[in-house]
Design an enzyme around this catalytic site. Structure first.
Site, PDB file in Angstrom:
ATOM      1  N   GLU A 172      -4.453 -20.092  13.610  1.00 19.60           N
ATOM      2  CA  GLU A 172      -4.930 -20.165  12.221  1.00 19.60           C
ATOM      3  C   GLU A 172      -6.267 -19.462  12.209  1.00 19.60           C
ATOM      4  OE1 GLU A 172      -6.859 -20.618   9.370  1.00 19.60           O
ATOM      5  OE2 GLU A 172      -7.086 -22.781   9.660  1.00 19.60           O
TER       6      GLU A 172
ATOM      7  N   LYS B 227     -10.525 -28.469  23.585  1.00 21.22           N
ATOM      8  CA  LYS B 227     -11.845 -27.899  23.859  1.00 21.22           C
ATOM      9  C   LYS B 227     -12.518 -27.601  22.520  1.00 21.22           C
ATOM     10  CE  LYS B 227     -13.493 -23.977  24.009  1.00 21.22           C
ATOM     11  NZ  LYS B 227     -14.854 -24.098  23.479  1.00 21.22           N
TER      12      LYS B 227
ATOM     13  N   GLU C  45     -14.926 -10.883   5.987  1.00 25.41           N
ATOM     14  CA  GLU C  45     -15.105 -12.314   5.708  1.00 25.41           C
ATOM     15  C   GLU C  45     -16.566 -12.695   5.996  1.00 25.41           C
ATOM     16  OE1 GLU C  45     -13.356 -14.889   8.702  1.00 25.41           O
ATOM     17  OE2 GLU C  45     -13.109 -16.498   7.252  1.00 25.41           O
TER      18      GLU C  45
ATOM     19  N   CYS D 127     -12.115 -21.487   6.217  1.00 31.01           N
ATOM     20  CA  CYS D 127     -11.237 -20.323   6.370  1.00 31.01           C
ATOM     21  C   CYS D 127     -10.575 -19.953   5.047  1.00 31.01           C
ATOM     22  CB  CYS D 127     -10.218 -20.563   7.471  1.00 31.01           C
ATOM     23  SG  CYS D 127      -9.531 -22.201   7.459  1.00 31.01           S
TER      24      CYS D 127
HETATM   25  P1  NDP Z   1     -14.578 -18.160  17.532  1.00 30.17           P
HETATM   26  O1  NDP Z   1     -13.288 -17.915  16.908  1.00 30.17           O
HETATM   27  O2  NDP Z   1     -15.108 -17.122  18.448  1.00 30.17           O
HETATM   28  O3  NDP Z   1     -14.557 -19.537  18.367  1.00 30.17           O
HETATM   29  C1  NDP Z   1     -13.749 -20.606  18.023  1.00 30.17           C
HETATM   30  C2  NDP Z   1     -13.398 -21.368  19.275  1.00 30.17           C
HETATM   31  O4  NDP Z   1     -12.740 -20.520  20.215  1.00 30.17           O
HETATM   32  C3  NDP Z   1     -14.579 -21.952  20.006  1.00 30.17           C
HETATM   33  O5  NDP Z   1     -14.214 -23.208  20.516  1.00 30.17           O
HETATM   34  C4  NDP Z   1     -14.808 -20.945  21.111  1.00 30.17           C
HETATM   35  O6  NDP Z   1     -15.523 -21.526  22.153  1.00 30.17           O
HETATM   36  C5  NDP Z   1     -13.387 -20.585  21.487  1.00 30.17           C
HETATM   37  N1  NDP Z   1     -13.205 -19.308  22.177  1.00 30.17           N
HETATM   38  C6  NDP Z   1     -13.903 -18.167  22.022  1.00 30.17           C
HETATM   39  N2  NDP Z   1     -13.391 -17.191  22.807  1.00 30.17           N
HETATM   40  C7  NDP Z   1     -12.338 -17.731  23.461  1.00 30.17           C
HETATM   41  C8  NDP Z   1     -11.374 -17.222  24.400  1.00 30.17           C
HETATM   42  N3  NDP Z   1     -11.397 -15.953  24.811  1.00 30.17           N
HETATM   43  N4  NDP Z   1     -10.434 -18.060  24.848  1.00 30.17           N
HETATM   44  C9  NDP Z   1     -10.366 -19.332  24.427  1.00 30.17           C
HETATM   45  N5  NDP Z   1     -11.253 -19.865  23.556  1.00 30.17           N
HETATM   46  C10 NDP Z   1     -12.215 -19.080  23.075  1.00 30.17           C
HETATM   47  O7  NDP Z   1     -15.584 -18.489  16.412  1.00 30.17           O
HETATM   48  P2  NDP Z   1     -17.161 -18.369  16.430  1.00 30.17           P
HETATM   49  O8  NDP Z   1     -17.693 -19.714  16.521  1.00 30.17           O
HETATM   50  O9  NDP Z   1     -17.682 -17.405  17.451  1.00 30.17           O
HETATM   51  O10 NDP Z   1     -17.387 -17.749  14.997  1.00 30.17           O
HETATM   52  C11 NDP Z   1     -17.195 -16.351  14.821  1.00 30.17           C
HETATM   53  C12 NDP Z   1     -16.558 -16.033  13.490  1.00 30.17           C
HETATM   54  O11 NDP Z   1     -15.311 -16.692  13.391  1.00 30.17           O
HETATM   55  C13 NDP Z   1     -17.316 -16.530  12.304  1.00 30.17           C
HETATM   56  O12 NDP Z   1     -18.267 -15.596  11.945  1.00 30.17           O
HETATM   57  C14 NDP Z   1     -16.252 -16.710  11.261  1.00 30.17           C
HETATM   58  O13 NDP Z   1     -16.086 -15.509  10.550  1.00 30.17           O
HETATM   59  C15 NDP Z   1     -15.014 -16.996  12.043  1.00 30.17           C
HETATM   60  N6  NDP Z   1     -14.585 -18.390  12.025  1.00 30.17           N
HETATM   61  C16 NDP Z   1     -13.437 -18.675  11.391  1.00 30.17           C
HETATM   62  C17 NDP Z   1     -12.988 -19.968  11.323  1.00 30.17           C
HETATM   63  C18 NDP Z   1     -11.729 -20.325  10.615  1.00 30.17           C
HETATM   64  O14 NDP Z   1     -11.509 -21.486  10.331  1.00 30.17           O
HETATM   65  N7  NDP Z   1     -10.852 -19.392  10.335  1.00 30.17           N
HETATM   66  C19 NDP Z   1     -13.741 -21.057  11.920  1.00 30.17           C
HETATM   67  C20 NDP Z   1     -14.935 -20.650  12.610  1.00 30.17           C
HETATM   68  C21 NDP Z   1     -15.318 -19.352  12.654  1.00 30.17           C
HETATM   69  P3  NDP Z   1     -16.407 -20.657  23.165  1.00 30.17           P
HETATM   70  O15 NDP Z   1     -17.264 -19.774  22.336  1.00 30.17           O
HETATM   71  O16 NDP Z   1     -17.142 -21.666  23.957  1.00 30.17           O
HETATM   72  O17 NDP Z   1     -15.438 -19.913  24.034  1.00 30.17           O
END
Ligand code: NDP
Length: 473
Positions: A246, A173, A377, A280
């Site tokens: 991660e 997903k 972050e 990240c």
């Molecule tokens: P999220 O961690 O919230 O989302 C990443 C993925 O998880 C998306 O595909 C999202 O899809 C999904 N997701 C969210 N909630 C759930 C759940 N309860 N169960 C299963 N899947 C879920 O990242 P965001 O895009 O909202 O970004 C928010 C913050 O995350 C950023 O500000 C940044 O700080 C951090 N980030 C860190 C990353 C890294 O590589 N460490 C990468 C991206 C973001 P959906 O929203 O449709 O559920």
């Protein structure tokens, strides 16, 4: 506008509802994907479960060849995939220090090829006249992969390829912000893999949580934020589903007072600003000794003012826009708090006046630990430079953070730096570099940056369970 279907059991699937995918360089939609729901999650997991017995019984050699074929398909479609990655993420085709869509697609090919070649050895613990004891690595079953928006194709590859190589089937997903490169990947894979081995469901909120809570999913592999990682682990706990998480990082880089500023400043800049800081394991807290503090602040400011920001499709662009409006809001909020905390903005500090989600590369001096920009972050084109005087104290300050993904020490004495780097509480420690990943070296976080590792044999093993076989003679 191009529309992308979900793929379940090797076939395109529509839900009857779609959502738009926005190009962050223009703020306008450029593609449409299906708004899937829980019923599609159920169908995809059922297809993956049905495909598992035959797939897990294929030989190592068969899976190796098929995964090489996937690498070949990505390579054959590299220009198209680069364009998709640039349009959905905003990152330039080339990019600062060569870190852009070319690297994302090229890295995807390299990781796929390397993973195809990995072998899971059988460990013989005992072999004598009494018994033979062997340790085997077995695939788990259906793996759920949930990916973020910053490196959508590469992270999909990091999840999918080792899962398949070990003999699992997958439901992926992607983030609703950046689903298109994953849709194209699965489309290409549908011509290579047996039906049901790799499925993709797109949608929002309910899709991810239904997937992680599904009783027929044996493992969740997730890359994204720490709060979402905690929710996923809670939801997976209901079925004791294994997780590799991660999560975020707030990586410290410590610059020792013996560096050559001219040589090191562009490397520090690229480590912090590549992909607009939306990585990240980017350098997010830069600790600089007081003896070189002003010189390094000035060098970083100069680099920030001169880096080429623009639409990633235009040649010569080094940094694109922030990927989405919500992330831009987070960055603007952190900028406001840095101002009220007395930060000195030596470069940037505001939105760029054009369509899309552009923000000036921003360097903030004079902040210290305990302020939001240092402690949180930012995940955007902004970095605080923090002054220190004592090396023992700075190690402690670097470690005084909930996150522990990466860290670095910069010095003209690599041995001295390596000894200090080992004292950083993080999963990856670099000397004179930061965030450099490779397919054969394990990568993962400690503390609230996650659990488990990816890449190489260590990463492959995470997609397996151990079976001990004792043959009594
Ligand atoms: P999220 O961690 O919230 O989302 C990443 C993925 O998880 C998306 O595909 C999202 O899809 C999904 N997701 C969210 N909630 C759930 C759940 N309860 N169960 C299963 N899947 C879920 O990242 P965001 O895009 O909202 O970004 C928010 C913050 O995350 C950023 O500000 C940044 O700080 C951090 N980030 C860190 C990353 C890294 O590589 N460490 C990468 C991206 C973001 P959906 O929203 O449709 O559920």
């Amino acid at each position: 506008m191009q529309e992308f279907d979900m793929y379940i059991n090797g076939k395109p699937v529509q839900s009857g509802k779609t959502f738009d995918v926005i190009n962050p360089a223009t703020g306008e939609a450029f593609a449409r994907c299906q708004l899937g729901d829980v019923s599609h999650v159920d169908q995809a997991v059922a297809a993956a479960k049905a495909a598992f017995p035959a797939w897990s019984r294929t030989t190592d050699e068969e899976r190796k060849q098929l995964i090489h074929a996937l690498a070949g398909a990505i390579e054959a479609n590299m220009p198209e995939l680069m364009q998709i990655v640039t349009m959905e993420t905003g990152k330039p085709m080339g990019g600062l220090n060569g870190i852009g869509s070319g690297m994302e697609v090229g890295g995807s090919i390299a990781w796929t090829q390397y993973t195809a070649e990995l072998q899971l050895p059988v460990d013989v613990i005992q072999d004598n006249e009494v018994a033979r004891v062997e340790v085997h690595r077995k695939p788990l079953g259906v793996v759920a992969s949930i990916t973020p928006w910053n490196w959508p194709l590469m992270i999909a590859i990091w999840h999918v390829m080792p899962a398949l190589r070990a003999g699992n089937t997958v439901v992926i997903k992607p983030s609703p912000y950046t689903p298109v490169s994953t849709m194209r990947l699965v489309q290409l894979a549908s011509e290579i893999l047996p039906p049901g081995v790799l499925n993709v469901v797109t949608g929002e909120g309910e899709v991810g949580s239904a997937l992680t809570a599904h009783p027929d999913v044996q493992k969740v592999t997730f890359t994204g934020s720490t709060p979402t990682g905690k929710r996923i682990m809670a939801s997976a706990a209901g079925n004791l589903t294994r997780c590799t998480l991660e999560l975020g990082g707030n990586d410290a880089g410590i610059v020792l007072p013996d560096v050559d500023v001219k040589e090191v400043a562009p490397k520090l800049f690229a480590a912090a600003f590549h992909n607009n800081g939306q990585t990240c394991a980017a350098l997010k807290r830069m600790y600089v000794h007081e003896s070189q503090y002003e010189e390094i602040c000035a060098a970083m400011a100069e680099l920030a003012k001169n880096v080429v920001v623009g639409d990633g499709l235009e040649e010569g662009t080094e940094l694109g826009p922030i990927q989405n409006q919500a992330q831009l809001d987070i960055v603007e909020d952190l900028v406001a708090s840095a101002r009220s905390d007395g930060g000195r903005f030596v470069a940037g500090g505001k939105r760029i006046d054009r369509a899309g989600y552009f923000f000036e590369p921003t360097v903030v001096a004079d902040l210290t630990d305990g302020t939001r920009l240092v402690d949180e972050e930012p995940f955007g084109p902004i970095v605080p430079i923090i002054k220190y005087t004592d090396i023992e104290e700075v190690i402690e300050r670097a470690n005084r953070n909930d996150q522990g993904l990466g860290g670095s020490v910069w010095s003209s004495d690599p041995a001295k730096a390596a000894a200090l780097a080992q004292r950083l509480e993080c999963g990856s420690a670099w000397v004179n570099d930061h965030g450099a990943l490779q397919p054969d070296a394990p990568f993962g976080g400690v503390k609230q940056s996650g659990m488990g590792v990816e890449f190489g044999l260590y990463g492959l093993e995470e997609f397996t369970s151990i079976q001990t076989l004792k043959i009594t003679k």
